[in-house]
Motif scaffolding. Structure first.
Motif, PDB file in Angstrom:
ATOM      1  N   GLU A  24       0.828  -1.243   0.006  1.00 39.97           N
ATOM      2  CA  GLU A  24       0.131   0.070  -0.105  1.00 39.97           C
ATOM      3  C   GLU A  24       1.092   1.164  -0.223  1.00 39.97           C
ATOM      4  N   LEU A  25       1.562   1.426   1.107  1.00 40.60           N
ATOM      5  CA  LEU A  25       2.643   2.342   1.357  1.00 40.60           C
ATOM      6  C   LEU A  25       3.367   2.533  -0.211  1.00 40.60           C
ATOM      7  N   LEU A  26       4.525   1.495  -0.544  1.00 36.69           N
ATOM      8  CA  LEU A  26       4.924   1.937  -1.994  1.00 36.69           C
ATOM      9  C   LEU A  26       4.444   2.039  -3.660  1.00 36.69           C
ATOM     10  N   GLY A  27       3.110   1.397  -3.171  1.00 35.24           N
ATOM     11  CA  GLY A  27       2.537   0.912  -4.995  1.00 35.24           C
ATOM     12  C   GLY A  27       2.958  -0.248  -5.998  1.00 35.24           C
ATOM     13  N   VAL A  28       3.650  -1.135  -5.331  1.00 33.59           N
ATOM     14  CA  VAL A  28       4.305  -2.537  -6.045  1.00 33.59           C
ATOM     15  C   VAL A  28       4.386  -3.224  -4.716  1.00 33.59           C
ATOM     16  N   ALA A  88       2.997  12.531   6.069  1.00 34.66           N
ATOM     17  CA  ALA A  88       2.340  12.348   6.300  1.00 34.66           C
ATOM     18  C   ALA A  88       1.066  11.125   5.706  1.00 34.66           C
ATOM     19  N   ARG A  89       1.776  10.379   4.957  1.00 39.54           N
ATOM     20  CA  ARG A  89       1.848   9.966   4.460  1.00 39.54           C
ATOM     21  C   ARG A  89       1.921   8.339   5.593  1.00 39.54           C
ATOM     22  N   LEU A  90       3.333   8.471   5.758  1.00 38.93           N
ATOM     23  CA  LEU A  90       3.385   7.045   6.699  1.00 38.93           C
ATOM     24  C   LEU A  90       2.876   7.916   8.095  1.00 38.93           C
ATOM     25  N   LEU A  91       2.289   8.137   8.066  1.00 39.96           N
ATOM     26  CA  LEU A  91       1.327   8.315   9.744  1.00 39.96           C
ATOM     27  C   LEU A  91      -0.447   8.004   9.381  1.00 39.96           C
ATOM     28  N   THR A  96       3.667   5.503  13.728  1.00 42.91           N
ATOM     29  CA  THR A  96       4.402   6.623  14.979  1.00 42.91           C
ATOM     30  C   THR A  96       5.312   7.177  15.055  1.00 42.91           C
ATOM     31  N   GLU A  97       5.374   8.840  14.792  1.00 41.30           N
ATOM     32  CA  GLU A  97       6.296   9.375  14.858  1.00 41.30           C
ATOM     33  C   GLU A  97       7.723   9.044  15.921  1.00 41.30           C
ATOM     34  N   TYR A  98       8.909   8.839  14.912  1.00 42.68           N
ATOM     35  CA  TYR A  98      10.412   8.330  15.899  1.00 42.68           C
ATOM     36  C   TYR A  98      11.263   9.136  16.541  1.00 42.68           C
ATOM     37  N   GLU A  99      11.147  10.521  15.208  1.00 45.07           N
ATOM     38  CA  GLU A  99      11.828  11.825  15.242  1.00 45.07           C
ATOM     39  C   GLU A  99      11.228  13.221  14.244  1.00 45.07           C
ATOM     40  N   PRO A 100      10.735  13.345  14.324  1.00 48.38           N
ATOM     41  CA  PRO A 100      10.325  14.986  13.399  1.00 48.38           C
ATOM     42  C   PRO A 100      10.636  15.155  12.966  1.00 48.38           C
ATOM     43  N   VAL A 101      10.408  16.094  11.471  1.00 47.30           N
ATOM     44  CA  VAL A 101      10.499  16.308  10.012  1.00 47.30           C
ATOM     45  C   VAL A 101      11.622  17.187  11.014  1.00 47.30           C
ATOM     46  N   THR A 102      13.206  17.056  10.951  1.00 45.07           N
ATOM     47  CA  THR A 102      14.532  18.496  11.246  1.00 45.07           C
ATOM     48  C   THR A 102      14.737  18.811  10.593  1.00 45.07           C
ATOM     49  N   VAL A 113      10.135   7.796  10.751  1.00 43.00           N
ATOM     50  CA  VAL A 113       8.570   6.463  11.795  1.00 43.00           C
ATOM     51  C   VAL A 113       8.774   5.341  12.450  1.00 43.00           C
ATOM     52  N   VAL A 114       8.123   4.762  12.944  1.00 41.57           N
ATOM     53  CA  VAL A 114       8.114   3.434  13.902  1.00 41.57           C
ATOM     54  C   VAL A 114       7.383   2.922  12.508  1.00 41.57           C
ATOM     55  N   ASP A 115       7.111   1.608  11.905  1.00 37.95           N
ATOM     56  CA  ASP A 115       6.201   1.020  11.254  1.00 37.95           C
ATOM     57  C   ASP A 115       5.408   0.713  12.069  1.00 37.95           C
ATOM     58  N   PRO A 116       4.370  -0.132  11.674  1.00 37.80           N
ATOM     59  CA  PRO A 116       3.178  -1.298  12.208  1.00 37.80           C
ATOM     60  C   PRO A 116       3.533  -2.345  12.786  1.00 37.80           C
ATOM     61  N   PHE A 117       5.333  -2.805  12.909  1.00 35.30           N
ATOM     62  CA  PHE A 117       5.774  -3.707  12.524  1.00 35.30           C
ATOM     63  C   PHE A 117       6.878  -4.050  13.773  1.00 35.30           C
ATOM     64  N   GLY A 118       7.103  -2.409  14.015  1.00 36.24           N
ATOM     65  CA  GLY A 118       8.500  -2.442  14.734  1.00 36.24           C
ATOM     66  C   GLY A 118      10.148  -1.870  14.632  1.00 36.24           C
ATOM     67  N   ASN A 119       9.644  -1.575  13.408  1.00 35.38           N
ATOM     68  CA  ASN A 119      11.160  -0.657  12.287  1.00 35.38           C
ATOM     69  C   ASN A 119      11.146   0.582  12.311  1.00 35.38           C
ATOM     70  N   VAL A 120      11.946   0.992  12.178  1.00 35.81           N
ATOM     71  CA  VAL A 120      12.675   2.461  12.345  1.00 35.81           C
ATOM     72  C   VAL A 120      12.546   2.790  10.465  1.00 35.81           C
TER      73      VAL A 120
END
Length: 135
Positions: A24-28, A88-91, A96-102, A113-120
């Motif tokens: 869904e995220l990558l479109g492939v 925005a799409r990831l959220l 979930t946010e790991y580190e904001p736009v910096t 971000v942290v994906d729903p599977f626990g990966n940064v």
């Protein structure tokens, strides 16, 4: 010695859910699964981006002994053309946010971000990447 990034591997407890979320995220769809169907895969892999970099997912049962399931460690950053839209799409998809736009200076801007599977998962605006891949 180092010739380029070959494969980034993430772990997931539910490989089918990770495959669906990243599709869904990558479109492939993943281009590779092992073992092949009809067996449930223990590993899937996507090819993404201008260089068809490989993003693989390993069933967490095959993680090294003692590997933490908590987010952390190294962050691999993927260049995106529109950082705000990518975050925005990831959220929106449940990361979930790991580190904001910096802003990092000289046009480099990162977020993770942290994906729903626990990966940064890191995303960034990288002027060097953009210059190398101008259309």
């Amino acid at each position: 010695m180092f010739r380029g990034l070959s494969t980034v591997s993430f772990y997931a407890d539910d490989l089918a859910a990770a495959s669906a979320w990243y599709t869904e995220l990558l479109g492939v769809e993943p281009y590779f699964a092992f073992p092949p169907a009809p067996q449930p895969p223990a590993y899937i892999e996507f090819r993404i981006g201008d260089d068809e970099d490989e993003l693989g997912f390993v069933d967490r049962r095959w993680a090294p002994a003692g590997a933490s399931a908590a987010p952390g460690g190294a962050v691999v950053f993927w260049h995106v053309d529109d950082l705000e839209a990518a975050v925005a799409r990831l959220l929106e998809l449940g990361a979930t946010e790991y580190e904001p736009v910096t802003p990092r200076g000289s046009g480099f801007v990162t977020a993770s971000v942290v994906d729903p599977f626990g990966n940064v998962l890191g995303v960034m605006t990288n002027p060097h990447f953009a210059a190398l891949h101008e259309v």
